[in-house]
Design an enzyme around this catalytic site. Sequence first.
Site, short mmCIF file in Angstrom:
data_model
loop_
_atom_site.label_atom_id
_atom_site.label_comp_id
_atom_site.label_asym_id
_atom_site.label_seq_id
_atom_site.Cartn_x
_atom_site.Cartn_y
_atom_site.Cartn_z
N ASN C 241 0.30 -1.09 -0.16
CA ASN C 241 0.07 0.50 0.09
C ASN C 241 0.79 1.43 0.04
O ASN C 241 1.85 1.45 -0.02
CB ASN C 241 -0.84 -0.33 0.89
CG ASN C 241 -0.12 0.16 2.63
OD1 ASN C 241 0.29 1.77 2.99
ND2 ASN C 241 0.12 -0.87 3.36
N CYS C 242 0.39 2.60 -0.46
CA CYS C 242 1.16 3.63 -0.46
C CYS C 242 -0.55 4.43 0.25
O CYS C 242 -0.90 5.07 -0.72
CB CYS C 242 1.29 3.91 -1.26
SG CYS C 242 2.93 3.44 -1.68
#
Lengths: 349, 76, 428
Positions: C241-242
Amino acid sequence: MAKYKIVHYINNFFSGAGGEEAAGMRPEVHEGAMGPGLALLEAFGEDYEIAATVVCGDNYFGENLEDATAELLSMIEPFKPDLFIAGPAFNAGRYGVACGTICKAVEKELGIPVLTGMYEENPGVDMFRKDLIVIKTKNSAAGMRKAVPVFKNLGEKLVKGEEILGPDIEGYLERGIRVNYFAEKRGSERAIELLVKKCRGEECPTEYPMPKFDRVEPTAPVTDMAHTKIAIVTSGGIVPQGNPDHIESSSATKYGIYSIAGMERMDKKDFMTVHGGYDRAFVTEDPNLVIPLDVLREMEKEGVIGELADYFITTTGTGTATGNAKAFGEDFVGKLKEDGIGAVILTST
Amino acid sequence: MVKEIERVGIPVVHICTVVPISKTIGANRIVPAIGIPYPLGDPTKSAEQSKKIRRELVERGLKALETPVSEQTVFE
Amino acid sequence: MKLELGKIYIRDVQFAEKTYVKDGTLYVCKEEIEKLVLEDERLTGARVELARPGESVRISPVKDVIEPRVKVEGNGAVFPGVIGKVGQVGEGRTHALVGATVITCGKIVGFQEGVIDMSGPTAKYTPFSQTNNVCVVIEPADGLETHDYEAAGRMAGLKTAVYVAEAAKNLVPDEIVTYETKPLLEQIAQYPDLPKIGYVHMLQSQGLLHDTYYYGVDAKKFIPTIMYPTEIMDGAIVSGNCVAPCDKVTTYHHLNNPVIEDLYQHHGKDLNFVGVILTNENVFLADKERHSDMVAKLAKYLGLDGLLITEEGYGNPDTDLMMNCKKVTQAGVKVVIITDEFPGRDGKSYSLADAVPEADTMVSCGQGNLIVHFPPMDKLIGTMDYVESQIGGYAGCMNEDGSFDAELQIIIASTIANGFNKLAARTY
């Protein structure tokens, strides 16, 4: 070397004009220091001068906020001061509000540092603590002697652009502003130490006190939906394709008002989402999932609702400061009122 | 934003997924939405069904706007 | 479970014909890494560049950061279920190239990748200005769908890290640290007089760019479970994820989870570290309710006296955080929360989106909205094309000389909400 110039604001009482009987006096300007300004002048020393003292009656100020502020500003401006000081107001409520109001206006209009002082229960404190540095004073003028060196120290720092440290160190009232610093130990270690104390029943001071959110009384319900004009507001980040106003995908600092006049539904050709807090794939495909334009148009035709405003108001909710959200709201409610909006549907993701 | 609208006397309904946040910030009329990636509708179902869900939510929203409340109320 | 972590300290990184470690320097073979990354058809470009502490280098947009680790003894392989075969990890011996990382960067997937400056005024905000970084700049195939691009980028980083870590396999570590957690009843019996402490690790799991994997399982598809703390050190948890760059828990931060590390430091002294409860952050209210119920149930079931909670991201996950805190407290377990703050650029607003009275003991990892200035750098790894739309950036924030202004939250892991850094916020 030219001296730094201070302009000082005081009320009727401290100018010697009198108490209640003089509270209606209009703004006046006097060259040089007077009243409590004399003690300030002495403390600041020879590099500073109090170029002028401006005076206004507390009642006049309170009853004519805008006029009094404008008049005072026009009196202060010609002196081109480097610092503006108001009060201190101690526990005088009307005086405190006046000090806060004029300080805020001077800072905004003249762009110079400002300082005031109050007793912590002065109603002016809660109104202005976030905007201003309010020096903590006692509840009566007897506290002047102690307050003077604090004014001097902070005033000097402000004029010279030096860093202002925390409220306890500098002697002002906590402003409620979160400021970064580097702690000695990392967060995980500090948390574990706190938890061990908490388990032992020892004191474990939080680094972030939970806020008390304010509340609004519920409004009366809509009684005649079939004749009510409805507006849509969203925090779902829906904007026209290309995001013309560059609304941020997170921690928004602005909102937009965009037309839906003549549209039957939210078309993905016209609208997109910039919201950074969720998987945008679904809403990109069908913006009606956030702005239910299609069903509201049906209801408008069916006469379920009176009318739909021909625009929607939008911003990004994720990470957006409550202060910003509040400011957006304050800003656009005027338009809602003007446009005769009778009810609002606000959607969030 | 909800509170600023309500403060000037315009009734407002907050249709949102995360009801606890809505309660925390102080909305008074709250309608729970479907989910964060698709609050009004359900694109995993057919277009007709998704729209029907949306219509029901909006109807519930209107009903909330027509209901007198004295405290924060969630219209489930 | 007992894990020996063999640390090999890396003080420099250089290119070479093959990949190996000698005298504290990591030598990497550029061509082999590029070839490895390009095995994935979804990627059409791969370029390896190096970034060392103190250099005038900017890396952006950063997707993930990974510490190279390799399994030396014991069951399973690093990143089980993702790179290695699925298999229990957390026991035996693992070697780590401490002070080296693999960083993936390149064209953004969303808005949510961040910046690392190796020197200058903002370097102090990210731990990766202090590490020797092997940066893999990737180029997606034309028209590659975003979910696929994210997956391809994630795999490129992990594969490279595993490739580099092979160099550590036969080395003699500079230091060996042993971590051990026994089965619950034995663990409790070992230190009967110390408070029994757990850790609720909330994994970001909200969808595109917001996913985390546990043994390859997408965290949004599991229900709260119990983990031995050593599993995470073998790569049982992988970041996919970011979220906002500042509080992204990179794979590096999972491998080096500071709460777990520091709990082990205290283990047997002033507390008894019993285990980790893994949970997720959900997009449906019913899931938030159910999973916070389960967290409280597990906390009580384990007989915990106290626990720490960390979250990843901000906004609606604050609700998962507060629900966990409230329910765990109501179950009679003492709670301390570690969080970062988003009170607006002026610092005057509420720091979190949600609040409960039970959250009365919190540790701050700093406020991410502060505007900071990024001076020009001599070298750029990646691209600056997206700065204005990356989280923390804004229209007009970029200057012609390569400098820009942005909120602190654009810097990778600057306010990471698990207490990895020393940054904190206080009230003025």
